[in-house]
Every structure is written in structure tokens, then in C-alpha cells.
Design a protein around this motif. Structure first.
Motif, short mmCIF file in Angstrom:
data_model
loop_
_atom_site.label_atom_id
_atom_site.label_comp_id
_atom_site.label_asym_id
_atom_site.label_seq_id
_atom_site.Cartn_x
_atom_site.Cartn_y
_atom_site.Cartn_z
N TYR A 5 -25.77 36.00 111.76
CA TYR A 5 -26.12 34.62 112.06
C TYR A 5 -24.90 33.75 111.78
CZ TYR A 5 -30.67 36.75 111.22
OH TYR A 5 -31.75 37.58 111.23
N VAL A 63 -33.88 31.16 109.84
CA VAL A 63 -33.91 32.29 110.77
C VAL A 63 -33.72 33.60 110.03
CG1 VAL A 63 -32.73 33.34 112.74
CG2 VAL A 63 -33.21 30.89 112.74
N LEU A 112 -37.03 35.63 110.89
CA LEU A 112 -36.91 36.50 112.07
C LEU A 112 -37.35 37.94 111.81
CD1 LEU A 112 -36.17 36.68 115.05
CD2 LEU A 112 -33.82 37.16 114.35
N GLN A 133 -37.05 39.18 122.99
CA GLN A 133 -37.02 37.94 123.76
C GLN A 133 -38.13 36.99 123.33
OE1 GLN A 133 -37.12 38.42 128.01
NE2 GLN A 133 -36.82 36.26 128.38
N PHE A 182 -37.41 35.61 119.74
CA PHE A 182 -36.38 34.56 119.72
C PHE A 182 -36.99 33.24 120.19
CE2 PHE A 182 -33.27 37.47 118.56
CZ PHE A 182 -31.98 37.01 118.69
N THR A 183 -37.80 33.28 121.23
CA THR A 183 -38.45 32.06 121.73
C THR A 183 -39.41 31.50 120.69
OG1 THR A 183 -38.25 32.86 124.00
CG2 THR A 183 -39.87 31.12 123.58
N ASP A 213 -37.61 29.82 117.72
CA ASP A 213 -37.07 28.52 118.14
C ASP A 213 -38.18 27.48 118.19
OD1 ASP A 213 -34.75 27.06 118.80
OD2 ASP A 213 -35.29 27.13 120.92
N LEU A 253 -27.63 35.25 121.09
CA LEU A 253 -27.84 33.86 121.45
C LEU A 253 -26.61 33.11 120.98
CD1 LEU A 253 -30.16 32.10 122.60
CD2 LEU A 253 -30.87 31.71 120.26
N LEU A 309 -30.41 28.47 118.31
CA LEU A 309 -31.65 28.14 117.64
C LEU A 309 -31.42 26.84 116.87
CD1 LEU A 309 -32.36 31.72 116.28
CD2 LEU A 309 -33.52 30.61 118.20
#
Length: 167
Positions: A7, A19, A23, A43, A46-47, A50, A102, A159
Motif C-alpha cells: 500500500y 485498507v 482489506l 475486483q 476493491f470496489t 472504496d 490500483l 482508494l
């Protein structure tokens, strides 16, 4: 399944801390984590993370009040998150490697003396992901000639950072 992540924060430490702690738990809790497509799991997770950051921005309180429980559960304290975070995540399951990135965190696989890029940066300058500039223009995002969005940030996907774009 092994989990590895890098990160890189900007604008403060809050997004990276959030995160980093949330996460892994969100991935494990995903309904398809054990038997589904890890590409889809990455995917959608991650969405989802956020979206959690956006939801937290709607709460009132100082950024220093960020208190994410050590168990990775959603935070209970109110705070405002205005920092951002780019990430590169690798999941290893059996003999398969799954990568998600990302922003400008990247993954490279070393095979003998050869380096193989596994990700592309999400930027609009020359080294960035093809099509990013047009994608952003289609969304109405101002991209300067030097590759900065709204004159403030060099990555086209991250993010957090919601305070910068809420103008």
C-alpha cells in the motif's frame, strides 16, 4: 491462500491504515473467496472497500479519530477520511497467482534474469495505462497536460481521495 499486499498512501496515513486492516478481512468474508473466481473476488472487494471509505467520509469527526479495530471489523468511531491509497495485492492459491493493482503500485515477476511486468500503472502520463486519459475525459474529470487530475493527483485510480474530488 496466501495474501501479500503493498500500500502506498498520499495525503495522510488514514486510508492506508484503513485498507491495510480491512482489506484482508473483506477478502476472507467474500461469499466466493473459497470456491469462486479470485479475479472477481478481488475486483468486487476493491470496489467494496472504496465504497466503505466513501461512506466514512459522510460521517463527522476529525481525521485523527480513525480507530479501526484490530480484528479488521468495520470501525465504529466517526471520522473524516481525506487521504488516499494505491495498492497492489497478490493472492497465491495452490500453484496460481492472482494480482490486482490500483494506482501506481506494481507487480513484477522475476523469471531467471528476466522481469515480467504483471500490472500496468493507472496514470494518464506516458507511462500509464492505455486509455486512461480518454476514460477520465468521458467521466468529466479534468486532466492536465502533465498528467495530473484536477491539478492535484498523478494516479487515475486510488482508494479514498474523495475530499479532492468533491468540489
Amino acid at each position: 491462500t496466501d495474501f501479500y499486499a503493498v500500500y502506498d498512501g498520499h495525503g495522510g496515513w488514514q486510508a492506508v491504515r484503513y485498507v491495510r486492516q480491512r482489506l484482508p478481512a473483506m477478502l476472507r468474508e467474500h461469499k466466493d473467496f473459497q470456491s469462486g473466481s479470485l479475479c472477481d473476488v478481488l475486483q468486487t472487494t476493491f470496489t467494496a472497500i472504496d465504497a466503505e471509505l466513501l461512506q466514512q467520509l459522510q460521517l463527522v469527526g476529525p481525521p485523527s479519530a480513525l480507530q479501526v479495530p484490530e480484528d479488521g471489523a468495520p470501525p465504529k468511531a466517526n471520522y473524516v477520511l481525506s487521504s488516499g491509497c494505491v495498492a497492489c495485492v497478490a493472492l497465491v492459491r495452490e500453484k496460481r497467482l492472482f494480482i490486482a493493482n490500483l494506482g501506481d503500485c506494481r507487480a513484477t515477476l522475476c523469471v531467471g534474469s528476466e522481469n515480467i511486468d504483471l500490472t500496468q500503472d493507472h496514470r494518464v502520463d506516458e507511462g500509464g495505462h492505455a486509455g486512461e486519459r480518454q476514460r477520465l475525459k468521458d467521466l468529466g474529470v479534468d486532466v492536465s497536460n502533465d498528467g495530473y487530475l484536477h491539478g492535484r493527483i498523478a494516479v487515475s485510480r486510488a482508494l479514498g481521495d474523495w475530499a479532492w474530488f468533491a468540489q
